[in-house]
Design a protein around this motif. Structure first.
Motif, short mmCIF file in Angstrom:
data_model
loop_
_atom_site.label_atom_id
_atom_site.label_comp_id
_atom_site.label_asym_id
_atom_site.label_seq_id
_atom_site.Cartn_x
_atom_site.Cartn_y
_atom_site.Cartn_z
N LEU A 43 0.75 -1.15 -0.01
CA LEU A 43 -0.16 -0.05 0.02
C LEU A 43 0.71 1.30 -0.04
CD1 LEU A 43 -2.78 -1.07 2.52
CD2 LEU A 43 -3.17 -0.80 0.09
N ARG A 44 2.32 1.12 0.26
CA ARG A 44 3.19 2.34 0.38
C ARG A 44 3.47 2.32 -1.35
NH1 ARG A 44 6.21 4.57 4.26
NH2 ARG A 44 8.02 5.91 3.75
N ARG A 45 2.66 3.22 -2.00
CA ARG A 45 2.66 3.29 -3.49
C ARG A 45 2.21 4.71 -4.04
NH1 ARG A 45 -2.34 -0.91 -4.26
NH2 ARG A 45 -3.85 0.31 -3.61
N TRP A 46 2.64 4.92 -5.17
CA TRP A 46 1.97 6.07 -6.00
C TRP A 46 0.50 5.66 -6.40
CZ3 TRP A 46 4.72 10.62 -6.07
CH2 TRP A 46 5.97 10.54 -6.16
N GLN A 47 -0.39 6.93 -6.24
CA GLN A 47 -1.91 6.77 -6.59
C GLN A 47 -2.21 8.09 -6.91
OE1 GLN A 47 -2.76 3.86 -2.63
NE2 GLN A 47 -4.37 4.85 -3.72
N ASP A 48 -3.40 8.05 -7.76
CA ASP A 48 -4.08 9.54 -7.76
C ASP A 48 -5.32 9.65 -7.30
OD1 ASP A 48 -6.05 8.58 -9.76
OD2 ASP A 48 -4.33 8.52 -11.32
N THR A 49 -5.74 8.64 -6.55
CA THR A 49 -7.21 8.41 -6.11
C THR A 49 -7.11 7.51 -4.98
OG1 THR A 49 -8.39 8.66 -8.28
CG2 THR A 49 -9.65 7.87 -6.66
N ALA A 50 -7.65 7.75 -3.73
CA ALA A 50 -7.38 6.97 -2.74
C ALA A 50 -8.69 6.78 -1.65
CB ALA A 50 -6.34 7.54 -1.77
N ALA A 51 -9.16 5.53 -1.35
CA ALA A 51 -10.23 5.37 -0.59
C ALA A 51 -9.89 6.05 0.78
CB ALA A 51 -10.42 3.63 -0.33
N LEU A 52 -10.95 6.52 1.34
CA LEU A 52 -10.68 7.13 2.71
C LEU A 52 -11.29 6.32 3.72
CD1 LEU A 52 -11.25 11.00 2.13
CD2 LEU A 52 -9.34 9.97 2.06
N PRO A 53 -10.37 5.92 4.69
CA PRO A 53 -10.98 5.03 5.91
C PRO A 53 -12.09 5.84 6.65
CG PRO A 53 -8.46 4.98 5.83
CD PRO A 53 -8.92 6.23 4.94
N PHE A 54 -13.25 5.07 6.88
CA PHE A 54 -14.16 5.63 7.63
C PHE A 54 -14.36 4.80 8.92
CE2 PHE A 54 -16.66 3.09 4.92
CZ PHE A 54 -17.91 2.67 5.99
#
Length: 497
Positions: free
Chosen positions: A443-454
């Motif tokens: 999960l330590r990676r490049w992204q442009d969109t990320a799910a936000l924990p809730f």
């Protein structure tokens, strides 16, 4: 002219993607003006209403755009939808301009304003392309506002740099007030930046490719010219290796996408995320029951992932299905979730596809951000479709100098599902819920969109590092559950020279 969180409290799924119901794909092929010359791709996208919904060139999804790093992508967008005369509203965060559109290249590192000549719009989501006979009497039509109207058609030019990462991206409508309706109806299509020759391992470079789009209307195996097959059967020969490029193009809430692989002998590896090649391939964990933000292959709306799928060389002729789930409700055992399956047929003579036991990959080609930036920002997704307690008002909320390196923490204070997305510049995730990810965590990676924990108990969060490189100008951050974006969950960012 214009005429006036606990780690395992939510999902019980495995790794990758989900679908919805059937897509009405019987629109037929339309003529596509498309061509390539050295360093340039040209495409015409005509937005037309078919069976009561907008399409590109009469079909959905739109045609696949394919380019090389360094190419220029020219798109002639023509809006042939009926005029509705609904662009002017007292509430910009209500649904409006439902037949007004534009074009966003999701994930590309390109200018958010104009091309280098200043003649053509680039990835400018403040542009509005109205139908031919649309009447626009409101003040924004004067051109003095951030929003600029274009009459009936517009030419967009997207200039990728020679060092642009290769990978799986996509394009879609992004006019505030109509984004949700148009993307949900199918105004989207794949966009692929080719791998540079000799960079990828042979078993990936030589693999046959499939592009799968998860849309509100169904899982589509896309046709390069547009449209495709809904809930397809994928045929594989024993020993065959395929590359599946998967795009979560859904526009609704709770639409994290993942699968449960019940066929242990089928090898599925993740090799890229959000268009960016990973430093090593990751075997899809068939027993993964993590929440989607802790599942490396789960896709929030807007995410993409590439899989390498390998059929065992000794596989026998057979047919089987991989159960596919679209929404979190299914994992929670509640009714109403939409589930489907990917059908796979094993047939034909064995194929001696290239393969390697070495899991190393070249990575995205982006310079790592090892040190902790001194400049930090905290942003909170708030109840009632707000960010930092405010609805979108087009004012610049974050002014950032070109070349800045920053650390952002995005909080989710809503107790519900959201997906953070930023235009132009990707980010490198370092923490989830305040816990630093280890160096070898996938999960330590490049992204442009990320799910936000809730969580019901306390705000969830992600922390990332990013650079604001190459381009100045205004662009946006927003929730990629697009209904939320249209209702005000968006902010304007400006990078200054």
């Amino acid at each position: 002219m214009i005429r006036a969180l606990s780690r395992r409290s939510m999902l019980r799924g495995s790794a990758a993607f989900g679908v919805a119901s059937l897509l009405s794909a019987g629109c037929g092929a339309a003529a596509v003006s498309e061509g390539r010359d050295a360093g340039r791709t040209d495409l015409t996208l005509r937005v037309q209403e078919v069976n009561g919904r907008p399409t590109y060139n009469g079909i959905s999804p739109g045609p696949t755009i394919v380019a090389n790093p360094g190419d220029t992508i020219d798109v002639h967008l023509i809006n042939d939808l009926p005029a509705l005369h609904d662009d002017c509203t007292d509430d910009r965060n209500a649904f409006h301009g439902q037949n007004t559109t534009n074009l966003h290249t999701h994930g590309l590192h390109v200018s958010p304003t104009t091309d280098s000549s200043g003649r053509f719009d680039s990835d400018n989501v403040f542009v509005s392309v109205v139908p031919k006979d649309q009447v626009v009497p409101c003040a924004e039509a004067s051109g003095k506002d951030l929003k600029a109207f274009r009459w009936h058609q517009n030419r967009f030019r997207f200039e990728t740099g020679a060092d642009h990462p290769s990978g799986t991206f996509w394009y879609h409508a992004h006019k505030h007030g109509s984004t949700f309706q148009q993307v949900a109806a199918g105004l989207s299509g794949p966009l692929v930046i080719r791998d540079r020759p000799g960079v990828m391992p042979n078993y990936i470079a030589q693999a046959s490719e499939r592009i799968l789009m998860i849309m509100n209307q169904g899982l589509v195996l896309t046709d390069p010219a547009g449209g495709g097959i809904v809930n397809p059967t994928i045929t594989m020969r024993p020993g065959e290796v395929q590359r599946w490029r998967v795009i979560n193009a859904q526009a609704i809430g709770n639409s994290f996408a993942y699968l449960r692989t019940n066929v242990p002998e089928l090898e599925i590896y993740q090799v890229a995320f959000d268009g960016l090649t990973l430093p090593r391939r990751i075997r899809v964990d068939q027993g993964n029951d993590d929440e989607p933000w802790l599942n490396p292959a789960a896709l929030a709306p807007g995410n993409r992932t590439d899989f390498i799928v390998r059929m065992p060389p000794d596989a026998k002729d057979s047919s089987f299905s991989i159960p596919v789930i679209r929404e979190a409700r299914e994992a929670l055992g509640l009714s109403g979730a939409i589930a489907s399956e990917i059908k796979i047929e094993v047939a034909g003579r064995p194929l001696n596809s290239a393969w390697s036991d070495d899991d190393a990959l070249p990575g995205p080609g982006l310079e790592p951000i090892a040190e902790v930036p001194r400049s930090r920002r905290e942003i909170t997704f708030s109840p009632q479709f707000r960010i930092d307690g405010q609805a979108y008002d087009r004012e610049v909320k974050h002014s950032i100098p070109l070349g800045a390196m920053e650390e952002w923490t995005i909080y989710n204070n809503t107790g519900g599902v959201h997906a953070f997305h930023i235009h132009v510049n990707p980010f490198f995730v370092t923490h989830i819920n305040g816990i630093e990810l280890t160096e070898d965590d996938p999960l330590r990676r490049w992204q442009d969109t990320a799910a936000l924990p809730f969580s019901d108990d306390s705000p969830g969060s992600i922390t990332f590092r990013t650079r604001f490189e190459t381009f100045t100008g205004k662009f946006v951050i927003h929730c990629h559950i697009l209904r939320h974006e249209d209702l005000g969950m968006m902010q304007t960012v400006e990078v200054t020279g």
